[in-house]
Design an enzyme around this catalytic site. Structure first.
Site, mmCIF file in Angstrom:
data_model
loop_
_atom_site.group_PDB
_atom_site.id
_atom_site.type_symbol
_atom_site.label_atom_id
_atom_site.label_comp_id
_atom_site.label_asym_id
_atom_site.label_seq_id
_atom_site.Cartn_x
_atom_site.Cartn_y
_atom_site.Cartn_z
ATOM 1 N N ASP A 13 0.816 -1.222 0.000
ATOM 2 C CA ASP A 13 0.000 0.000 0.000
ATOM 3 C C ASP A 13 0.847 1.268 0.000
ATOM 4 O O ASP A 13 0.463 2.284 0.577
ATOM 5 C CB ASP A 13 -0.971 0.013 1.202
ATOM 6 C CG ASP A 13 -1.797 -1.254 1.256
ATOM 7 O OD1 ASP A 13 -2.313 -1.651 0.204
ATOM 8 O OD2 ASP A 13 -1.909 -1.853 2.345
ATOM 9 N N LYS A 16 2.066 1.898 -5.093
ATOM 10 C CA LYS A 16 2.686 1.294 -6.287
ATOM 11 C C LYS A 16 1.828 1.511 -7.531
ATOM 12 O O LYS A 16 2.333 1.783 -8.607
ATOM 13 C CB LYS A 16 2.862 -0.228 -6.088
ATOM 14 C CG LYS A 16 3.894 -0.604 -5.059
ATOM 15 C CD LYS A 16 4.025 -2.101 -4.942
ATOM 16 C CE LYS A 16 2.809 -2.790 -4.381
ATOM 17 N NZ LYS A 16 2.499 -2.429 -2.979
ATOM 18 N N ALA A 39 -3.954 -8.451 -3.586
ATOM 19 C CA ALA A 39 -3.522 -7.085 -3.920
ATOM 20 C C ALA A 39 -4.718 -6.261 -4.374
ATOM 21 O O ALA A 39 -5.781 -6.804 -4.659
ATOM 22 C CB ALA A 39 -2.497 -7.139 -5.036
ATOM 23 N N GLY A 40 -4.528 -4.969 -4.419
ATOM 24 C CA GLY A 40 -5.607 -4.147 -4.944
ATOM 25 C C GLY A 40 -5.104 -2.747 -5.188
ATOM 26 O O GLY A 40 -4.396 -2.204 -4.351
ATOM 27 N N HIS A 41 -5.395 -2.210 -6.351
ATOM 28 C CA HIS A 41 -5.142 -0.782 -6.479
ATOM 29 C C HIS A 41 -6.201 -0.117 -7.332
ATOM 30 O O HIS A 41 -6.849 -0.744 -8.156
ATOM 31 C CB HIS A 41 -3.707 -0.478 -6.882
ATOM 32 C CG HIS A 41 -3.385 -0.667 -8.317
ATOM 33 N ND1 HIS A 41 -2.686 -1.742 -8.776
ATOM 34 C CD2 HIS A 41 -3.646 0.120 -9.375
ATOM 35 C CE1 HIS A 41 -2.538 -1.614 -10.077
ATOM 36 N NE2 HIS A 41 -3.111 -0.507 -10.469
ATOM 37 N N GLN A 223 1.985 -6.317 -2.927
ATOM 38 C CA GLN A 223 2.342 -6.303 -1.505
ATOM 39 C C GLN A 223 3.643 -5.523 -1.316
ATOM 40 O O GLN A 223 3.823 -4.523 -1.985
ATOM 41 C CB GLN A 223 2.428 -7.727 -0.928
ATOM 42 C CG GLN A 223 1.079 -8.418 -0.791
ATOM 43 C CD GLN A 223 0.619 -9.092 -2.062
ATOM 44 O OE1 GLN A 223 1.373 -9.786 -2.708
ATOM 45 N NE2 GLN A 223 -0.628 -8.897 -2.429
ATOM 46 N N LYS A 340 2.725 10.290 -1.389
ATOM 47 C CA LYS A 340 1.841 10.826 -0.353
ATOM 48 C C LYS A 340 2.506 11.790 0.633
ATOM 49 O O LYS A 340 2.125 11.875 1.799
ATOM 50 C CB LYS A 340 1.149 9.684 0.388
ATOM 51 C CG LYS A 340 0.162 8.928 -0.519
ATOM 52 C CD LYS A 340 -0.600 7.885 0.234
ATOM 53 C CE LYS A 340 -2.079 8.065 0.148
ATOM 54 N NZ LYS A 340 -2.844 6.978 0.757
ATOM 55 N N LEU A 341 3.523 12.492 0.148
ATOM 56 C CA LEU A 341 4.155 13.522 0.984
ATOM 57 C C LEU A 341 3.145 14.572 1.414
ATOM 58 O O LEU A 341 3.227 15.125 2.509
ATOM 59 C CB LEU A 341 5.244 14.223 0.166
ATOM 60 C CG LEU A 341 6.683 13.841 0.444
ATOM 61 C CD1 LEU A 341 7.607 14.496 -0.558
ATOM 62 C CD2 LEU A 341 7.092 14.238 1.857
ATOM 63 N N ASP A 342 2.176 14.835 0.525
ATOM 64 C CA ASP A 342 1.189 15.888 0.814
ATOM 65 C C ASP A 342 0.380 15.594 2.081
ATOM 66 O O ASP A 342 -0.050 16.508 2.771
ATOM 67 C CB ASP A 342 0.246 16.080 -0.387
ATOM 68 C CG ASP A 342 -0.416 14.794 -0.842
ATOM 69 O OD1 ASP A 342 0.175 13.716 -0.586
ATOM 70 O OD2 ASP A 342 -1.502 14.851 -1.429
HETATM 71 P P1 IMP Z 1 -2.535 -12.954 2.555
HETATM 72 O O1 IMP Z 1 -1.634 -12.441 1.490
HETATM 73 O O2 IMP Z 1 -3.986 -12.779 2.270
HETATM 74 O O3 IMP Z 1 -2.187 -14.358 2.962
HETATM 75 O O4 IMP Z 1 -2.281 -12.056 3.868
HETATM 76 C C1 IMP Z 1 -1.039 -12.102 4.569
HETATM 77 C C2 IMP Z 1 -0.670 -10.719 5.095
HETATM 78 O O5 IMP Z 1 -0.359 -9.875 3.993
HETATM 79 C C3 IMP Z 1 -1.800 -10.024 5.856
HETATM 80 O O6 IMP Z 1 -1.226 -9.255 6.901
HETATM 81 C C4 IMP Z 1 -2.405 -9.094 4.816
HETATM 82 O O7 IMP Z 1 -3.046 -7.988 5.394
HETATM 83 C C5 IMP Z 1 -1.168 -8.692 4.036
HETATM 84 N N1 IMP Z 1 -1.450 -8.304 2.658
HETATM 85 C C6 IMP Z 1 -1.722 -9.113 1.609
HETATM 86 N N2 IMP Z 1 -1.910 -8.392 0.492
HETATM 87 C C7 IMP Z 1 -1.715 -7.104 0.823
HETATM 88 C C8 IMP Z 1 -1.740 -5.875 0.081
HETATM 89 O O8 IMP Z 1 -1.961 -5.820 -1.132
HETATM 90 N N3 IMP Z 1 -1.482 -4.745 0.813
HETATM 91 C C9 IMP Z 1 -1.199 -4.769 2.133
HETATM 92 N N4 IMP Z 1 -1.158 -5.879 2.855
HETATM 93 C C10 IMP Z 1 -1.420 -7.037 2.221
#
Ligand code: IMP
Length: 379
Positions: A13, A16, A39-41, A223, A340-342
């Site tokens: 987070d 990226k 993941a997610g963005h 991640q 995210k300095l702002d």
């Molecule tokens: P998992 O990847 O679902 O097995 O989660 C393992 C750890 O990685 C947990 O603490 C999640 O919150 C963290 N995690 C997995 N994917 C992300 C991500 O995209 N951003 C932040 N933390 C993540």
């Protein structure tokens, strides 16, 4: 463009996605090399916010080939939905390539992720419950089901049948959960295979041909460094190789063909899930007090620190230079983007952690031993 790995230099987070969106259009291939739909963005497309979980962000650019590499774990239902959402927004997925070696997240992986977490009680990892860990467990145990298996109905049925002998026993006898039949799984998964078949490719060969042809590749990490299975804060990590080294194994492109490693750091730090976090500013509801809890709350609110995948409130803390140095080493960073300095404009005074103190000792480097890290106080 130099072949570049873009890697999260903290706990994920870091922003990226934002940097990928800035530079992805300059590359011929954009490759996801690990992780899955944990993941997610968020991508802004016109006046809409789109959330990507599995699709490499190269999909947003017509010239770039988005590639799901061999070390990614693929939930085919999620991928099919994500593709449909993108197509509905007028974004074509026709260039997508999915490695035939990528492993498939099965329904029992998701059940086991939740059940494993529950059984850990207060020591739970705080996973995204997307079945990521159990899928990688099967891969390493050499019992996984890959994209190429999914595409061959006979093989798929056979592999599911074999897997269910163990999985059903675990689901039922250990966790008291419902079990699956081969038919049930085939009914759900085989239609996905029919949709995804045209995108399956021998991606390592394809990428190496691209390197020989002088094309450029962006390896898009998910991640972050401290969630890496080897170099992160084990066991509070994800199950894949998020660090830059993972780009080589996760794509089949040799390390000599990677020119630069761009580390993404946020001007403060966040973490989701459990595990040590030396500069954390605890929220009042988590036992934090006074100004620190307020500062944490400000970082969360001003920085919109809520997970894209789970909606969870992220844990927030001040910038940690010890982590920055560690990430520079284990990834071999050649460049850094600070995001995210702002957000820090919300404060008159900010803090930066330069070292840790633990049991009267000063640590200028990131301690590998959990007994130190868990008790580390930021200096
Ligand atoms: P998992 O990847 O679902 O097995 O989660 C393992 C750890 O990685 C947990 O603490 C999640 O919150 C963290 N995690 C997995 N994917 C992300 C991500 O995209 N951003 C932040 N933390 C993540």
């Amino acid at each position: 463009m130099p072949n570049t790995v873009l890697v999260g230099a903290q706990w994920g987070d870091e922003g990226k996605g934002k940097i990928t969106d800035l530079i992805a259009s300059k590359y011929d291939y954009v490759v996801r090399y690990q992780g899955g739909n944990n993941a997610g963005h968020t991508v802004i497309h016109g006046d809409k916010k789109l959330a990507l979980h599995l699709m490499p962000s190269g999909v947003m650019y017509e010239n770039a080939v988005p590639v799901i590499g061999n070390s990614v774990v693929v939930d085919p239902g999620v991928l099919v939905k994500e593709m449909a959402m993108l197509e509905a927004e007028g974004i074509s997925c026709k260039n997508l390539k999915i490695s035939c070696d990528a492993h498939v997240i099965m329904p029992y992986h998701k059940d086991l992720d939740g059940a494993d977490e529950k059984s850990l009680g207060e020591h739970k990892i705080g996973t995204t419950k997307r079945g990521i860990g159990p899928c990688y467990q099967d891969k390493v145990a050499r019992k996984g089901i890959r994209i190429q298996d999914l595409m061959d109905e006979k093989i798929f049925r056979l592999k599911v049948e074999t897997a269910l002998v163990q999985k059903n026993a675990i689901l039922e006898k250990i966790y008291g959960l419902h079990t699956y039949t081969v038919e049930e799984i085939c009914e759900e998964y085989l239609p996905y295979a029919r949709i995804l078949k045209q995108y399956m490719a021998e991606t390592s060969q394809m990428l190496n041909d691209a390197v020989r042809a002088g094309k450029s590749i962006l390896f898009e990490g998910a991640q972050g460094t401290l969630l890496d299975i080897d170099h992160g804060t084990y066991p509070y990590v994800t199950s894949s190789s998020c660090c830059a080294g993972g780009a080589a194994t996760g794509s089949g492109v040799g390390p000599v063909n990677i020119d630069r490693v761009l580390g993404i750091q946020k001007a403060y730090i966040t973490r989701v899930g459990g595990g040590p976090f030396p500069t954390e500013l605890k929220y009042a509801e988590d036992g934090g007090e006074g100004i620190e809890a307020e500062e944490g709350e400000t970082l969360c609110q001003v920085g919109h620190e809520y997970g894209v995948t789970t909606g969870r409130k992220r844990r927030c803390g001040w910038f940690d230079a010890v982590i920055a140095r560690y990430a520079a080493d284990v990834n071999g960073l050649t460049d850094v983007a600070l995001t995210k300095l702002d957000v820090l404009s919300a404060f008159d005074t900010i803090k930066v952690c330069v070292a840790y103190e633990c049991n009267g000792e000063r640590y200028d480097y990131f301690p590998m031993q959990q007994r130190v890290l868990f008790h580390a106080k930021p200096i």
